[in-house]
Design a protein around this motif. Sequence first.
Motif, PDB file in Angstrom:
ATOM      1  N   MET A   1      69.416  26.431  -3.092  1.00 39.60           N
ATOM      2  CA  MET A   1      69.221  27.561  -1.883  1.00 39.60           C
ATOM      3  C   MET A   1      68.098  27.384  -1.189  1.00 39.60           C
ATOM      4  SD  MET A   1      71.505  30.586  -3.452  1.00 39.60           S
ATOM      5  CE  MET A   1      72.994  30.081  -4.389  1.00 39.60           C
ATOM      6  N   ILE A   2      66.907  27.106  -2.053  1.00 42.92           N
ATOM      7  CA  ILE A   2      65.558  27.343  -1.407  1.00 42.92           C
ATOM      8  C   ILE A   2      64.870  25.941  -1.009  1.00 42.92           C
ATOM      9  CG2 ILE A   2      63.408  28.065  -1.901  1.00 42.92           C
ATOM     10  CD1 ILE A   2      64.594  29.738  -4.205  1.00 42.92           C
ATOM     11  N   VAL A   3      64.932  24.716  -2.002  1.00 43.68           N
ATOM     12  CA  VAL A   3      64.283  23.700  -1.685  1.00 43.68           C
ATOM     13  C   VAL A   3      65.205  22.567  -2.352  1.00 43.68           C
ATOM     14  CG1 VAL A   3      62.355  22.062  -2.146  1.00 43.68           C
ATOM     15  CG2 VAL A   3      61.952  24.494  -1.657  1.00 43.68           C
ATOM     16  N   GLU A   4      66.039  22.178  -1.645  1.00 44.79           N
ATOM     17  CA  GLU A   4      67.073  20.907  -2.212  1.00 44.79           C
ATOM     18  C   GLU A   4      66.448  19.939  -2.921  1.00 44.79           C
ATOM     19  OE1 GLU A   4      71.490  19.042  -1.204  1.00 44.79           O
ATOM     20  OE2 GLU A   4      70.396  20.074   0.451  1.00 44.79           O
ATOM     21  N   GLY A   5      66.918  19.583  -4.202  1.00 42.52           N
ATOM     22  CA  GLY A   5      66.254  18.514  -4.688  1.00 42.52           C
ATOM     23  C   GLY A   5      64.921  18.998  -5.916  1.00 42.52           C
TER      24      GLY A   5
ATOM     25  N   GLU B   1      59.328  16.361  -8.095  1.00 48.62           N
ATOM     26  CA  GLU B   1      57.943  16.504  -7.316  1.00 48.62           C
ATOM     27  C   GLU B   1      58.365  17.482  -6.114  1.00 48.62           C
ATOM     28  OE1 GLU B   1      55.122  15.189  -7.458  1.00 48.62           O
ATOM     29  OE2 GLU B   1      55.315  14.125  -9.377  1.00 48.62           O
ATOM     30  N   ALA B   2      59.532  17.724  -5.730  1.00 45.63           N
ATOM     31  CA  ALA B   2      60.156  18.546  -4.839  1.00 45.63           C
ATOM     32  C   ALA B   2      59.575  20.324  -5.162  1.00 45.63           C
ATOM     33  CB  ALA B   2      61.410  18.300  -4.073  1.00 45.63           C
ATOM     34  N   SER B   3      59.511  20.118  -6.457  1.00 50.64           N
ATOM     35  CA  SER B   3      59.346  21.532  -6.934  1.00 50.64           C
ATOM     36  C   SER B   3      58.109  22.173  -6.505  1.00 50.64           C
ATOM     37  CB  SER B   3      59.743  21.626  -8.354  1.00 50.64           C
ATOM     38  OG  SER B   3      58.491  21.035  -9.155  1.00 50.64           O
ATOM     39  N   VAL B   4      57.189  21.307  -6.147  1.00 54.38           N
ATOM     40  CA  VAL B   4      55.875  21.871  -5.739  1.00 54.38           C
ATOM     41  C   VAL B   4      55.954  22.490  -4.339  1.00 54.38           C
ATOM     42  CG1 VAL B   4      54.597  20.263  -6.672  1.00 54.38           C
ATOM     43  CG2 VAL B   4      55.150  19.757  -4.201  1.00 54.38           C
ATOM     44  N   LYS B   5      57.107  22.319  -3.433  1.00 51.98           N
ATOM     45  CA  LYS B   5      57.533  23.260  -2.485  1.00 51.98           C
ATOM     46  C   LYS B   5      58.036  24.332  -2.513  1.00 51.98           C
ATOM     47  CE  LYS B   5      58.739  18.909  -0.065  1.00 51.98           C
ATOM     48  NZ  LYS B   5      59.956  18.050   0.583  1.00 51.98           N
ATOM     49  N   LEU B   6      58.315  24.939  -3.930  1.00 54.60           N
ATOM     50  CA  LEU B   6      58.576  26.262  -4.119  1.00 54.60           C
ATOM     51  C   LEU B   6      57.323  27.253  -4.265  1.00 54.60           C
ATOM     52  CD1 LEU B   6      61.056  25.485  -7.366  1.00 54.60           C
ATOM     53  CD2 LEU B   6      61.773  26.246  -4.922  1.00 54.60           C
ATOM     54  N   SER B   7      57.432  28.216  -3.491  1.00 56.52           N
ATOM     55  CA  SER B   7      56.542  29.038  -3.370  1.00 56.52           C
ATOM     56  C   SER B   7      56.425  29.837  -4.727  1.00 56.52           C
ATOM     57  CB  SER B   7      56.556  30.318  -2.331  1.00 56.52           C
ATOM     58  OG  SER B   7      57.544  30.835  -2.494  1.00 56.52           O
ATOM     59  N   GLU B   8      55.261  30.618  -4.992  1.00 55.85           N
ATOM     60  CA  GLU B   8      55.287  31.375  -6.226  1.00 55.85           C
ATOM     61  C   GLU B   8      56.407  32.362  -6.335  1.00 55.85           C
ATOM     62  OE1 GLU B   8      52.194  34.097  -8.923  1.00 55.85           O
ATOM     63  OE2 GLU B   8      51.546  32.949  -7.317  1.00 55.85           O
ATOM     64  N   ALA B   9      56.752  33.156  -5.153  1.00 62.25           N
ATOM     65  CA  ALA B   9      58.044  33.889  -5.175  1.00 62.25           C
ATOM     66  C   ALA B   9      59.057  33.104  -5.403  1.00 62.25           C
ATOM     67  CB  ALA B   9      57.877  34.846  -3.582  1.00 62.25           C
ATOM     68  N   ASP B  10      59.355  31.888  -4.591  1.00 60.39           N
ATOM     69  CA  ASP B  10      60.649  31.160  -5.015  1.00 60.39           C
ATOM     70  C   ASP B  10      60.809  30.583  -6.412  1.00 60.39           C
ATOM     71  OD1 ASP B  10      61.106  31.222  -2.291  1.00 60.39           O
ATOM     72  OD2 ASP B  10      60.336  29.640  -1.793  1.00 60.39           O
ATOM     73  N   PHE B  11      59.530  30.351  -7.029  1.00 56.92           N
ATOM     74  CA  PHE B  11      59.731  29.893  -8.345  1.00 56.92           C
ATOM     75  C   PHE B  11      60.282  30.890  -9.371  1.00 56.92           C
ATOM     76  CE2 PHE B  11      57.946  29.583 -12.628  1.00 56.92           C
ATOM     77  CZ  PHE B  11      58.646  28.545 -13.061  1.00 56.92           C
ATOM     78  N   GLU B  12      59.687  32.204  -9.074  1.00 60.03           N
ATOM     79  CA  GLU B  12      60.163  33.540  -9.927  1.00 60.03           C
ATOM     80  C   GLU B  12      61.829  33.410  -9.582  1.00 60.03           C
ATOM     81  OE1 GLU B  12      58.706  34.976 -12.217  1.00 60.03           O
ATOM     82  OE2 GLU B  12      57.091  33.372 -11.917  1.00 60.03           O
ATOM     83  N   GLU B  13      62.411  33.351  -8.654  1.00 55.68           N
ATOM     84  CA  GLU B  13      63.642  33.491  -8.421  1.00 55.68           C
ATOM     85  C   GLU B  13      64.370  32.462  -9.197  1.00 55.68           C
ATOM     86  OE1 GLU B  13      65.586  34.472  -4.703  1.00 55.68           O
ATOM     87  OE2 GLU B  13      63.559  34.974  -3.798  1.00 55.68           O
ATOM     88  N   VAL B  14      63.804  31.148  -9.005  1.00 57.08           N
ATOM     89  CA  VAL B  14      64.559  30.111  -9.870  1.00 57.08           C
ATOM     90  C   VAL B  14      64.341  30.341 -11.207  1.00 57.08           C
ATOM     91  CG1 VAL B  14      64.484  27.662 -10.850  1.00 57.08           C
ATOM     92  CG2 VAL B  14      64.138  28.466  -8.212  1.00 57.08           C
ATOM     93  N   ARG B  15      63.253  30.935 -11.915  1.00 59.13           N
ATOM     94  CA  ARG B  15      63.127  31.100 -13.196  1.00 59.13           C
ATOM     95  C   ARG B  15      64.061  32.371 -13.574  1.00 59.13           C
ATOM     96  NH1 ARG B  15      57.369  32.972 -16.182  1.00 59.13           N
ATOM     97  NH2 ARG B  15      58.330  33.679 -18.356  1.00 59.13           N
ATOM     98  N   MET B  16      64.262  33.252 -12.775  1.00 60.11           N
ATOM     99  CA  MET B  16      65.041  34.677 -13.076  1.00 60.11           C
ATOM    100  C   MET B  16      66.557  34.114 -13.425  1.00 60.11           C
ATOM    101  SD  MET B  16      63.592  37.566 -10.615  1.00 60.11           S
ATOM    102  CE  MET B  16      64.925  38.725 -10.895  1.00 60.11           C
ATOM    103  N   ALA B  17      66.866  32.959 -12.573  1.00 56.58           N
ATOM    104  CA  ALA B  17      68.213  32.732 -12.592  1.00 56.58           C
ATOM    105  C   ALA B  17      68.590  32.069 -14.044  1.00 56.58           C
ATOM    106  CB  ALA B  17      68.571  31.744 -11.636  1.00 56.58           C
ATOM    107  N   CYS B  18      67.426  31.437 -14.791  1.00 57.85           N
ATOM    108  CA  CYS B  18      67.711  30.758 -16.182  1.00 57.85           C
ATOM    109  C   CYS B  18      68.048  31.891 -17.025  1.00 57.85           C
ATOM    110  CB  CYS B  18      66.520  30.313 -16.503  1.00 57.85           C
ATOM    111  SG  CYS B  18      66.483  29.718 -18.116  1.00 57.85           S
ATOM    112  N   PRO B  19      69.104  32.082 -17.789  1.00 55.25           N
ATOM    113  CA  PRO B  19      69.693  32.818 -18.852  1.00 55.25           C
ATOM    114  C   PRO B  19      68.671  32.858 -20.149  1.00 55.25           C
ATOM    115  CG  PRO B  19      71.104  31.283 -18.799  1.00 55.25           C
ATOM    116  CD  PRO B  19      70.362  31.200 -17.601  1.00 55.25           C
ATOM    117  N   TYR B  20      67.755  31.785 -20.160  1.00 54.83           N
ATOM    118  CA  TYR B  20      67.125  31.499 -21.426  1.00 54.83           C
ATOM    119  C   TYR B  20      65.618  31.896 -21.207  1.00 54.83           C
ATOM    120  CZ  TYR B  20      71.634  30.094 -22.755  1.00 54.83           C
ATOM    121  OH  TYR B  20      72.967  29.706 -22.920  1.00 54.83           O
ATOM    122  N   ASP B  21      65.189  31.965 -19.795  1.00 57.53           N
ATOM    123  CA  ASP B  21      63.567  32.256 -19.388  1.00 57.53           C
ATOM    124  C   ASP B  21      62.962  31.048 -19.825  1.00 57.53           C
ATOM    125  OD1 ASP B  21      61.540  33.729 -18.283  1.00 57.53           O
ATOM    126  OD2 ASP B  21      60.861  34.563 -20.431  1.00 57.53           O
ATOM    127  N   ILE B  22      63.527  30.017 -19.345  1.00 60.10           N
ATOM    128  CA  ILE B  22      62.540  28.654 -19.451  1.00 60.10           C
ATOM    129  C   ILE B  22      61.869  28.266 -18.598  1.00 60.10           C
ATOM    130  CG2 ILE B  22      62.838  26.292 -20.395  1.00 60.10           C
ATOM    131  CD1 ILE B  22      63.750  28.243 -22.530  1.00 60.10           C
TER     132      ILE B  22
END
Length: 244
Positions: free
Chosen positions: A89-93, A108-129
């Motif tokens: 939903m934020i950076v496809e791929g 490599e596309a994960s570098v395009k996630l801002s710090e706030a975006d990354f935290e949303e991705v991390r929060m989506a993980c039910p195991y906090d990985i």
Amino acid sequence: MPKSFLIDTSRCTACRGCQIACKEWHELPANKTTQYGWGSHQNPQDLNANNYKLVRFSEHLDGDVIRWNFFPDQCRHCVEPPCKDMADMIVEGAVVRDDKTGAVLFTEASVKLSEADFEEVRMACPYDIPRRNENSGLMSKCTMCNERIHSGLQPACVKVCPTGTMQFGEREDMLKLAEARLESLKKDWPEAMLADPYDVNVIYLLIDTPENYHERSVAANTAGPMSKKQFFATLTRPFRAMKA
């Protein structure tokens, strides 16, 4: 067919060979570690960009007996990975899934996630990985040693495990092995269970209640494709972008 791990915690002696093998294979730098005030032998204190795998130590009283549980924590490579759903939903791929192996991988596309975006991705993980490499900006987590699997090799952690704690193979075979091993252990460990076996490709066999291993040894109660907070965040994202 996707691959799966079976991690039988009843056989884990916390040798941490898997933790070191993972670091060596991925050529991850060392962490500065210290003895924590609460007296645990666990090091480092948590997963980080330099540790895709971490053997967690949990000590508690069982009546008058001190009991230690060991939990080799890593990405579960979910069958339907919520981190990928959120990242798309934020950076496809930024996060992809190898359909042949089931490995959930960062790119490599994960570098395009801002710090706030990354935290949303991390929060989506039910195991906090997922963790973020502050130097490169890349997402950091277990890759299932995907390149080794495609070369006909086992993941590095499985290869070095001296006690048979870790098994790896076709998902169907690992599920059968997990069920058989669980039935055997139930005789002496009535609390024994498999942690979310049909949702993940890293299946943990626990002989104690999940909270006596790690607070995220099973999926968080709010886990799912995303929490309410995350869902509403995605609804408001376009408006936040327009406002910016």
